[in-house]
Design an enzyme around this catalytic site. Structure first.
Site, PDB file in Angstrom:
ATOM      1  CG  ASN A  13     -18.527  13.318  41.849  1.00  0.00           C
ATOM      2  OD1 ASN A  13     -17.547  13.738  41.263  1.00  0.00           O
ATOM      3  ND2 ASN A  13     -18.548  13.097  43.145  1.00  0.00           N
ATOM      4  N   PRO A  14     -18.336  14.970  38.432  1.00  0.00           N
ATOM      5  CG  PRO A  14     -17.775  17.207  38.057  1.00  0.00           C
ATOM      6  CD  PRO A  14     -18.623  16.323  38.912  1.00  0.00           C
ATOM      7  CG  ASP A  70     -24.389   5.675  47.540  1.00  0.00           C
ATOM      8  OD1 ASP A  70     -24.489   6.829  47.065  1.00  0.00           O
ATOM      9  OD2 ASP A  70     -24.628   5.428  48.729  1.00  0.00           O
ATOM     10  N   GLY A 156     -13.732  15.576  46.169  1.00  0.00           N
ATOM     11  CA  GLY A 156     -14.256  15.223  47.500  1.00  0.00           C
ATOM     12  C   GLY A 156     -13.213  15.392  48.596  1.00  0.00           C
ATOM     13  CE1 TYR A 157     -15.614  15.153  53.498  1.00  0.00           C
ATOM     14  CE2 TYR A 157     -16.544  13.613  51.903  1.00  0.00           C
ATOM     15  CZ  TYR A 157     -16.710  14.561  52.896  1.00  0.00           C
ATOM     16  OH  TYR A 157     -17.982  14.923  53.276  1.00  0.00           O
TER      17      TYR A 157
HETATM   18  P1  IMP Z   1     -22.483   9.876  46.382  1.00  0.00           P
HETATM   19  O1  IMP Z   1     -22.591  10.610  45.100  1.00  0.00           O
HETATM   20  O2  IMP Z   1     -23.700   9.916  47.236  1.00  0.00           O
HETATM   21  O3  IMP Z   1     -21.950   8.481  46.181  1.00  0.00           O
HETATM   22  O4  IMP Z   1     -21.405  10.697  47.220  1.00  0.00           O
HETATM   23  C1  IMP Z   1     -20.116  10.323  47.325  1.00  0.00           C
HETATM   24  C2  IMP Z   1     -19.360  11.363  48.120  1.00  0.00           C
HETATM   25  O5  IMP Z   1     -18.357  10.667  48.886  1.00  0.00           O
HETATM   26  C3  IMP Z   1     -18.594  12.325  47.217  1.00  0.00           C
HETATM   27  O6  IMP Z   1     -19.333  13.484  46.956  1.00  0.00           O
HETATM   28  C4  IMP Z   1     -17.353  12.610  48.036  1.00  0.00           C
HETATM   29  O7  IMP Z   1     -17.623  13.591  48.986  1.00  0.00           O
HETATM   30  C5  IMP Z   1     -17.117  11.292  48.760  1.00  0.00           C
HETATM   31  N1  IMP Z   1     -16.242  10.412  47.962  1.00  0.00           N
HETATM   32  C6  IMP Z   1     -16.569   9.236  47.339  1.00  0.00           C
HETATM   33  N2  IMP Z   1     -15.522   8.723  46.683  1.00  0.00           N
HETATM   34  C7  IMP Z   1     -14.517   9.599  46.876  1.00  0.00           C
HETATM   35  C8  IMP Z   1     -13.171   9.628  46.418  1.00  0.00           C
HETATM   36  O8  IMP Z   1     -12.696   8.762  45.649  1.00  0.00           O
HETATM   37  N3  IMP Z   1     -12.439  10.666  46.838  1.00  0.00           N
HETATM   38  C9  IMP Z   1     -12.918  11.641  47.661  1.00  0.00           C
HETATM   39  N4  IMP Z   1     -14.165  11.692  48.082  1.00  0.00           N
HETATM   40  C10 IMP Z   1     -14.971  10.668  47.694  1.00  0.00           C
END
Ligand code: IMP
Length: 201
Positions: A13-14, A70, A156-157
């Site tokens: 995730n960049p 995560d 993300g959000y």
């Molecule tokens: P993971 O890669 O399974 O940990 O997915 C985390 C997901 O949660 C991301 O793709 C975002 O959709 C959301 N997320 C986690 N941290 C953030 C943040 O700091 N800002 C906005 N969305 C986040």
């Protein structure tokens, strides 16, 4: 022995990678994709299990210190979703925009323009895959989600999330301001203190 100044971040995730580079300036942060490490399916039932698994997979392939992150958004009014499914809320390969639109629709279906929410981040750092002492840290950010999106910063959000007592969404904040209060920023501050002890040993 592993090169202790380099940390492989077990994420593609960049947005996350930029935040780690900003918040851990004393370490060389490299992404798992630059080492051709393919993430495995997230099968854990907790953020901790997924984070540990990510760190282990990255360490198995790279042999280097690896950090799993995560994280996700919890919305109590939606039975704590998107939760563990935050990255794939709309569907398995969803973009951030698709996930935001899906969340907006789910909130609108309940006639909610705004509701309480929080972000969580669980970091696990391993030196070897079966590390008996993984370094673990967590961070939480309380606030609310709104169906109106503001700002284009972050990922993300972020454009839908308003930290408690803030008129700005995370999407309207610059990276430094977000890092000061975010779930990931807080988890990294704790981890940093643990890493310093661990690296100097
Ligand atoms: P993971 O890669 O399974 O940990 O997915 C985390 C997901 O949660 C991301 O793709 C975002 O959709 C959301 N997320 C986690 N941290 C953030 C943040 O700091 N800002 C906005 N969305 C986040």
């Amino acid at each position: 022995m592993a090169d202790k100044s380099t940390i492989v971040v077990a994420s593609n995730n960049p947005g996350k990678l930029k935040e780690f580079a900003l918040l851990l300036p004393n370490f060389k942060i490299i992404s798992q994709s630059s080492l051709n490490i393919t993430p495995e399916e997230e099968l854990g039932e907790t953020f901790f299990e997924n984070s540990l698994q990510k760190a282990r997979v990255a360490n198995n392939v790279s042999g280097m210190i690896s950090l799993g992150d995560d994280s996700g958004l919890i919305v109590p009014a939606l039975n704590n979703l998107p939760g563990l499914r935050s990255a794939r809320y709309a569907h398995e390969n969803a973009t951030d925009e698709e996930n935001r639109q899906h969340l907006r629709k789910e909130l609108e279906a309940l006639d909610l323009n705004q509701t309480k929410a929080y972000f969580v981040c669980v970091l696990v750092l391993v030196q070897v895959s079966a590390d008996p002492f993984p370094l673990i840290s967590t961070g939480l950010l309380e606030g609310s989600v709104k169906t109106t999106m503001q700002g284009t910063n972050g990922f993300g959000y972020d454009p839908m999330f308003y930290p408690k007592d803030s008129n700005l969404s995370l999407g309207e904040m610059n990276a430094d301001d977000k890092a000061l209060l975010s779930h990931r920023g807080k988890a990294i501050q704790v981890l940093k203190r643990k890493i310093e002890g661990f690296v100097s040993e």
